[in-house]
Scaffold this motif. Structure first.
Motif, short mmCIF file in Angstrom:
data_model
loop_
_atom_site.label_atom_id
_atom_site.label_comp_id
_atom_site.label_asym_id
_atom_site.label_seq_id
_atom_site.Cartn_x
_atom_site.Cartn_y
_atom_site.Cartn_z
N ARG A 178 -54.01 12.65 -49.02
CA ARG A 178 -53.03 12.61 -50.13
C ARG A 178 -53.51 13.47 -51.28
O ARG A 178 -52.73 14.22 -51.88
CB ARG A 178 -52.80 11.17 -50.60
N GLY A 182 -51.71 16.83 -52.52
CA GLY A 182 -51.15 16.71 -53.87
C GLY A 182 -51.25 17.95 -54.72
O GLY A 182 -50.49 18.12 -55.68
N TYR A 185 -48.15 19.88 -53.04
CA TYR A 185 -46.91 19.14 -52.82
C TYR A 185 -46.84 17.95 -53.78
O TYR A 185 -47.87 17.34 -54.09
CB TYR A 185 -46.85 18.58 -51.39
N LEU A 187 -45.89 14.26 -53.77
CA LEU A 187 -45.69 13.25 -52.73
C LEU A 187 -44.60 12.28 -53.19
O LEU A 187 -44.72 11.64 -54.23
CB LEU A 187 -46.99 12.49 -52.45
N THR A 190 -45.21 7.74 -49.17
CA THR A 190 -46.12 7.69 -48.02
C THR A 190 -46.12 6.25 -47.50
O THR A 190 -46.01 5.31 -48.28
CB THR A 190 -47.57 8.12 -48.37
N VAL A 203 -45.57 10.90 -44.37
CA VAL A 203 -45.53 11.51 -45.70
C VAL A 203 -44.20 12.22 -45.91
O VAL A 203 -43.75 12.98 -45.05
CB VAL A 203 -46.67 12.56 -45.84
N ALA A 205 -42.69 14.73 -48.82
CA ALA A 205 -43.17 15.46 -50.00
C ALA A 205 -42.28 16.67 -50.26
O ALA A 205 -41.56 17.12 -49.37
CB ALA A 205 -44.61 15.90 -49.76
#
Ligand code: SAM
Length: 209
Positions: A178, A182, A185, A187, A190, A203, A205
């Motif tokens: 993650r 991050g 993207y 998020l 999730t 996920v 995103a």
């Protein structure tokens, strides 16, 4: 749960399941017209069954990474638009070609998802990247392929903890994936895919600018 157009709930042998319309690919149940999308065989199917908000509406242009023999990507092509299916192992690609025979919008690519430059000349900008590569460096694969996503596109990824580190606690692996994702993207959601897929994280995103 919001399902894309072209995905419906149908009953198969007394069990209700998501389904798409198309030629069967992996021995899944059909009711003649609709084919069961088995969430035990498909991480994206599990994400939909678990009610994750994938943002899929139907008819999207899709880049699918880790297509294998076509179990999931065949369902995606049933409700999606042009669907580019990347798989680097020649053996499953033979079956993927069979799945593509009845699907004029499914384009198998025998390519390595870690080398997007090798298919950049073929793949147009896409609304969705679906990723299920089950290999070490899953966040990196998603980052390398961000270039194909439109600004308001979506990444729908299944992260397999044991592919990153067989001995680590999956929760720790998911935290570091993650964190790595991050930076490229945002998020949106999730969720773990148990009980359908043990130690996998789903996920959703969108790309950061
Ligand atoms: N997504 C498939 C489905 O649901 O039908 C199952 C995918 S399987 C878990 C993972 C697949 O990703 C394998 O077929 C493997 O060969 C492929 N794969 C792993 N690393 C890859 C890479 N760098 N490029 C392309 N394919 C890759």
């Amino acid at each position: 749960m919001t399902l894309p157009t072209g995905v419906e709930r149908h009953e198969f042998g007394g069990e209700t399941s998501i389904a798409t319309q198309g030629e069967p690919v992996y021995g899944e149940r059909t009711d003649g017209d609709w084919r069961r999308w088995d969430p035990h065989r498909s991480k994206l199917g599990a994400m939909l069954e678990q009610g994750m908000e994938t943002g899929l509406e139907g008819d999207e242009t899709v880049l699918y990474l880790g297509a294998a023999a076509g179990t999931t990507v065949s369902h995606v092509a049933d409700f999606g638009g042009p669907t580019y299916a990347v798989e680097f192992a020649p053996r499953p690609v033979r079956e993927l070609l069979d799945a593509a025979e009845s699907r004029r919008n499914l384009f198998p690519l025998l390519k390595d998802a870690r080398k997007p430059e090798s298919y950049a000349h073929v793949v147009e900008p896409v609304d969705v990247v679906v990723q299920d590569v089950a290999t070490r460096g899953q966040a990196r694969v998603a980052t390398l392929n961000k270039q194909f996503l439109t600004d308001d596109g979506r990444l729908l990824a299944a992260i397999k903890a044991r592919s990153e580190d067989v001995t680590a606690d999956p929760a720790d692996v998911f935290d570091s994936v993650r964190a790595e994702l991050g930076s490229e993207y945002e998020l949106l959601e999730t969720a773990r895919l148990d009980p359908y897929h043990e130690d996998h994280l789903g996920v959703v995103a969108r790309p950061r600018e």
